[in-house]
Design an enzyme around this catalytic site. Structure first.
Site, PDB file in Angstrom:
ATOM      1  CE  LYS A 145       1.971  -4.585   8.034  1.00 34.47           C
ATOM      2  NZ  LYS A 145       2.948  -3.444   7.672  1.00 34.47           N
ATOM      3  CB  SER A 196       5.008  -5.097   5.558  1.00 32.58           C
ATOM      4  OG  SER A 196       4.774  -3.740   6.140  1.00 32.58           O
ATOM      5  CB  SER A 240       4.893  -1.140   4.523  1.00 33.44           C
ATOM      6  OG  SER A 240       6.266  -1.600   4.630  1.00 33.44           O
TER       7      SER A 240
END
Length: 533
Positions: free
Chosen positions: A126, A201, A225
């Site tokens: 990420k 996210s 997330s």
């Protein structure tokens, strides 16, 4: 309980459920237009790949090349990649192969892979979990040219274990949304329905894992997330015990808030439950002894608690959980009962103030940079914040409406009376003590991860009350794993969440592996003929 806040939550919740139902009826599923997996290497768990690399049955160059090809195959449709290091990764792979070749005996190779357990295995990260030399914009157009100066500590640990980072993947602006769509990168779409969100996210990691374009991903989770993208994209995701993993190198980060490293945790996203214990131990670094993975717990000794959602007045300000998700909880419970394990339904009335507790934790976070000023010590004026939010609603802002909404909520004190907030802070300790006493070192709680399957874009704000199911366990510091449980009638992934007491992460992972064995776990979005091992 805050009456005005609850009335507003009731209205938003009712509107959100109506929007979801309408979209489910009128929004025709757009099937993925990328090809199915054709290379058997892409359908093997990390633990199997490491064994094959050790035995010389495959090479790291071959493996890395296969994943690079898959990423190039799917990314034009999914838009999950922000920046890549493919050429450098192939160089790393050749070095790994050379290293393995120098271990001439089986004893030497076993020793080598004991020291470097994922030597030659590629993985993805990420964007907010920094990878040296790659983009570190984290969805912000103001940071668009920013590169990470060094690896984050978890990425550093994975590299030290022999892993090879391939790329950094899409995230919402400053990770402040649970749909991954930004001004700088556009939409990262769901691999099962390209009209829907991959969540956030860690949305890019959810997508890449869901379509078989990575062995595993590094995600981060401050209010779901990791778990929500894992659910929307049909894979496993683990949010570790609070404070277990280092979050240094993550952005956003707070240098002043002592609770931040407890609430935010970095963790693995993967298609295969059997990979998570190894990955978590590597990522935990010097804290891995706290996990006590070497002390297995017999399945018959695990206590199962379960719930379908909130009770009492709290259920009126939270979305109704889809029937198929409730059914997934029931199927999991029945599975363990058939194995002779008694399960007990848990009344969640002790979480009656879940919404207020979640909002207090958001308001209390200090030292987080504003998306407008990019600084933690210089918040924008309220007038500027409101203007930018209004502009973002019509697409005339550098910032996304979801991130602006969260920043506004924090500035407006979560719409709560400041005099009541301490009572909710005190309640967190009581709830945590109750959960630790209930679960002990042998108990797990099964419950829905989220109330519905993948959302349409632009609907996250009206579904925001459904986040409590995940954010509470960040606040309490309890480990939680999302477990995929097949597809619903619309062909979208659904699943459940497994929660345990602090440092009992291994119980979450054990239950996930048991459920994977029975319910098959990840279902490819495009069917292929490769037999999973």
């Amino acid at each position: 309980m805050e009456i005005i806040l609850r009335l507003l939550a009731f209205v938003v919740n009712a509107f959100g459920m109506l929007v979801n139902k309408i979209l489910d009826l009128v929004m025709v599923r757009r099937l993925p237009d990328f090809p199915p997996i054709s290379d058997p290497l892409l359908n093997r768990p990390v633990v199997e790949l490491a064994t094959q690399l050790r035995r010389g049955e495959i090479s790291s160059v071959q493996l890395v090349g296969a994943y690079i090809a898959r990423v190039r195959e799917v990314n034009p449709a999914l838009n999950a990649v922000v920046d890549e290091r493919f050429k450098a990764a192939l160089t790393d792979a050749q070095l790994a192969d050379d290293f393995i070749a120098r271990a001439s005996t089986e004893f030497d190779r076993v020793a080598l892979f004991t020291r470097y357990p994922i030597l030659g295995v590629p993985f993805t990260v990420k964007e907010s979990c920094s990878v040296k030399g790659l983009s570190f914009a984290v969805g912000s157009i103001i940071r668009k040219d920013m590169k990470a100066a060094k690896d984050g500590e978890v990425v550093e640990l994975l590299r030290a274990a022999g892993g090879i980072p391939l790329l950094v993947s899409a995230t919402p602006e400053f990770c402040m949304s649970f749909e991954t769509s930004t001004v700088i990168n556009g939409r990262c779409v769901n691999p099962y329905d390209m009209r829907r969100s991959s969540a956030g996210s860690s949305g890019g990691e959810g997508t890449l894992n869901g379509c078989g374009a990575t062995t595993f991903g590094v995600g981060s989770d401050i209010s779901g997330s990791i778990r929500l993208p894992a659910m929307f994209c049909g894979v496993f995701g683990h949010k570790p015990t609070g404070g277990l993993l280092s979050v240094k190198g993550h952005f956003p980060y707070s240098l002043t808030d002592k609770t931040f490293p407890n609430m935010l945790q970095i963790g693995p996203i993967t298609r295969f439950a059997r990979d998570m214990p190894l990955l978590l131990e590597i990522m935990a670094g010097d804290n891995k002894h706290k996990l006590k993975m070497e002390e297995p717990v017999a399945l018959k000794d695990i206590k199962i608690y379960y719930s379908y959602g909130y009770s009492g007045l709290n259920c009126f300000t939270h979305p109704v959980v889809d029937f198929e998700i409730k059914l997934a909880v029931t199927k999991a419970v029945k599975c363990f009962e058939k194995a002779g394990i008694q399960a007990k339904q848990l009344d969640l009335s002790f979480l009656s103030n879940s919404l207020e507790i979640a909002l207090v934790s958001l308001v209390d976070l200090k030292g987080i940079p504003s998306i407008v000023t990019q600084r933690p010590d210089r918040p924008p004026s309220m007038r500027l914040l409101i203007i930018e939010f209004m502009n973002s609603l019509i697409g005339h802002s550098l910032f996304t409406k979801e991130a602006m909404f969260l920043e506004l909520m924090q500035r407006f004190n979560g719409l709560m009376a400041s005099g009541n907030m301490q009572a909710y802070r005190d309640e967190v300790d009581k709830i945590k003590d109750h959960m630790i006493e209930l679960l002990g070192n042998r108990g797990v709680l099964l419950l829905p991860t989220f109330h519905t399957s993948a959302l349409g874009f632009h609907t996250s704000i009206v579904n925001v009350t459904g986040i409590d199911n995940m954010s509470l366990f960040n606040i309490l510091g309890l480990p939680a794993t999302h477990v995929p449980m097949g597809l619903n009638q619309r062909g979208m992934p659904i699943g459940i969440q497994v929660v345990a007491a602090p440092y009992q992460d291994k119980l979450c992972l054990q239950i996930a592996a048991e459920l994977e064995a029975v319910f098959k776990g990840w279902v490819p979005p495009v069917p292929h003929a490769i037999v999973s091992k």
